[in-house]
Enzyme design. Structure first.
Site: not given
Ligand code: FAE
Length: 544
Positions: A400, A485, A523
């Protein structure tokens, strides 16, 4: 004893006002301000000790948001438990989120010093002290890698770049080998893209706007070395960004907002899936609540233990509730840590031996290149990436073209590469320390560096340029200490059945990035969303 059958109805303000109820219109959903939806969520009281809920969703990221919406639409009352904040209340500066250039108490999850992914500039460290607070970005440290994750209602959608990429069809077999690709590309990827509000930049505007000069330089260099250059879709509102550039609206992407949240423009889950879920009247959310245990209870139910947190991280209450069904959507790291602990400590001993395995970093590695003085990348850089260099087939890297939104000319081109890194780590329970460890080793990034070099060595040779050595330390080229990721840890069709069911425990499901075995070739969040859409459709049809 309360039951969210009654408590959940109408407890989100948007539902009472019938704000977008019944429209189902994606345009209407996109137009709904995240602030309104999140404020409505926060107005509901948090879950009560002793409550019983039909479906409890742990986490409010992509997997959790899809599960909550589709369950609610099927008539099931859902309670979402989120350890992070609601992110619905402006600070004293009138803004909900702080800027990457001025990180404050809102920036990091329970740290006293920032831990920026790019932590040096011109060889000087740029991290600074901050008050310890339940901030938005978690830089979670394991022995061999720092894993960045979003914390709050919306999960990773709050902090990510919004790059919404569907993997190439020919690569899908390696991403999710047990999933029918025809179904994914005909039904679930389109559904996910629509639900997320994915769009692409106006190509004519791209050619002229100052804020993508860095991307045009990236394209020029890629093409002169013979690499395929691709535009990448995003969930940012591109019309809003045009207005930012024209100076007619408050700037967000053009003010360096990204890593610690976007105050405008980005369609985070708060504005899409979670707003639509709120509009059903069947979904409630407890922010600043962390699930610590799930165990079988009488009558086929599950007992869920939840800690309520203060903004300094202290536990202010411990609640025990019951649920008919529990969806693990705490993200790859959050879900894996919970399941590994619960299996090892005897709460869910019958979970199978695949729990905790198959974790990968999506091959993330970063680097910068030093351009010639006659090749500036611009002092105004949109924080939202819009393009990439696709060398996956030939070199195992998709890079990217990333912004460096410092506000000054840096003469740098900056890249986040996603590579075909074959290494996979395992989460294990460390009984002595009372925590979960991850076996990733720092040296396991070498294949990613080699694959990224397949692009950048060639570009440097062609352009007569060199790598920047001042962005990740002193004389350090590669940002190889981190991932954005995290994927895997409860892999589909191994730790679960082919739809995310934890079969030893009927009514327990995994529905987030932990299902994906370590790499998506691009991504990941569109694939996480599409897989969640596929799985929840089957679960609703057959299990409820
Ligand atoms: P996620 O979105 O991480 O949600 C999990 C949630 O569960 C979070 O809000 C936690 O706080 C919560 N949680 C965890 N443990 C507990 C618990 N014990 N009790 C209650 N709540 C809890 O999971 N991906 C892309 O496709 N494109 C991008 O441009 C991109 N850029 C990124 C930039 C950054 C800086 C970061 C950090 C990530 C990026 N990602 C990107 C990755 C993407 O945000 C990530 O793959 C997804 O958010 C994961 O989705 P999930 O539903 O697995």
């Amino acid at each position: 004893m309360s039951d969210n059958t009654s408590a959940g109805q109408g407890s989100w303000g948007v539902t009472r006002r019938g704000f977008i109820a019944g429209t189902g219109s994606l345009l209407g959903i996109a137009a709904l301000s995240g602030r309104a939806a999140a404020a409505a969520a926060a107005s509901a009281p948090p879950i009560a000790d002793g409550a019983h809920v039909a479906a409890l969703v742990i986490g409010t990221g992509y997997g959790g948001a899809v599960a909550a919406l589709r369950l609610a639409q099927a008539g099931v009352n859902v309670h979402m438990v989120e350890m992070g904040m609601a992110w619905d209340t402006p600070g004293s500066d009138g803004k909900i989120f702080c800027n990457t250039r001025e990180p404050d108490y809102r920036s990091y999850w329970l740290r006293t010093r920032t831990k920026a992914p790019l932590n040096y500039f011109l060889g000087f460290p740029i991290d600074r002290d901050i008050p310890r607070y339940t901030g938005i970005l978690d830089a979670e440290e394991f022995a061999g890698i720092t894993v960045y994750q979003g914390r709050g209602v919306g999960g990773g959608s709050l902090v990510n770049g919004g790059m919404a990429v569907t993997p190439k069809r020919e690569n899908f077999g390696a991403v999710l080998p047990s999933v029918n690709a025809d179904e994914m590309y005909a039904t679930y990827y389109p559904r996910a893209n629509a639900g997320l509000g994915v769009g692409t930049i106006d190509p004519a505007w791209f050619e002229t706007t100052a804020c993508y000069q860095y991307a045009r330089v990236g394209r020029k260099h890629a093409q002169r070395s013979g690499f395929p250059f691709v535009f990448v879709p995003d969930v940012y509102d591109w019309d809003y960004m045009k207005q930012e550039a024209a100076g007619t609206v408050t700037k967000s992407a053009l003010a360096g907002e990204i890593l610690y949240g976007n105050n405008h423009g980005k369609k985070s889950l708060q504005k899409t899936y979670l707003a639509q879920a709120a509009a059903t009247g069947r979904v409630t959310v407890s922010a600043l609540h962390r699930v610590t245990s799930v165990a079988p209870a009488a009558g086929g139910r599950y007992t869920v233990v939840i800690e309520q947190l203060a903004t300094n991280g202290d536990t202010t209450a411990t609640k025990t509730v019951t649920a008919d069904r529990v969806f693990f959507a705490a993200g790859s790291v959050g879900t894996s840590k919970l399941l590994v602990k619960l299996k090892a400590t005897g709460a869910l001993p019958a979970l199978n031996g695949e729990i905790g395995k198959g974790w990968g970093d999506n091959g993330n590695v970063m680097c910068g290149r030093a351009n010639h003085l006659w090749d500036p990348t611009g002092s105004l850089q949109s924080s939202i990436p819009c393009c990439g260099i696709d060398n996956w087939a030939a070199g195992g890297a998709f890079a990217e073209v990333a912004p460096l939104p410092t506000g000054i000319e840096t003469f740098a081109s900056f890249y986040l590469s996603i590579t075909r890194n074959p290494n996979r780590a395992q989460f294990t329970w460390n009984a002595a320390a009372g925590k979960v460890d991850l076996s990733w080793q720092a040296a396991w990034k070498q294949p990613s560096i080699d694959m990224a070099k397949s692009i950048f060595d060639k570009i440097n040779a062609k352009e007569g340029t060199i790598y920047r050595t001042d962005l990740f330390g002193i004389y350090k080229i590669w940002g190889d200490h981190l991932t954005y990721h995290p994927l895997g840890g409860a892999v589909l069709n191994k730790a679960t059945d082919n739809y995310g069911r934890l079969t030893a425990y009927p009514g327990l499901y995994v529905i987030d990035g932990s299902l994906i075995p370590g790499n998506t070739t691009v991504n990941p969040f569109v694939t996480i969303t599409a897989l969640a859409e596929r799985n929840i459709e089957r679960i609703i049809a057959t299990d409820l």
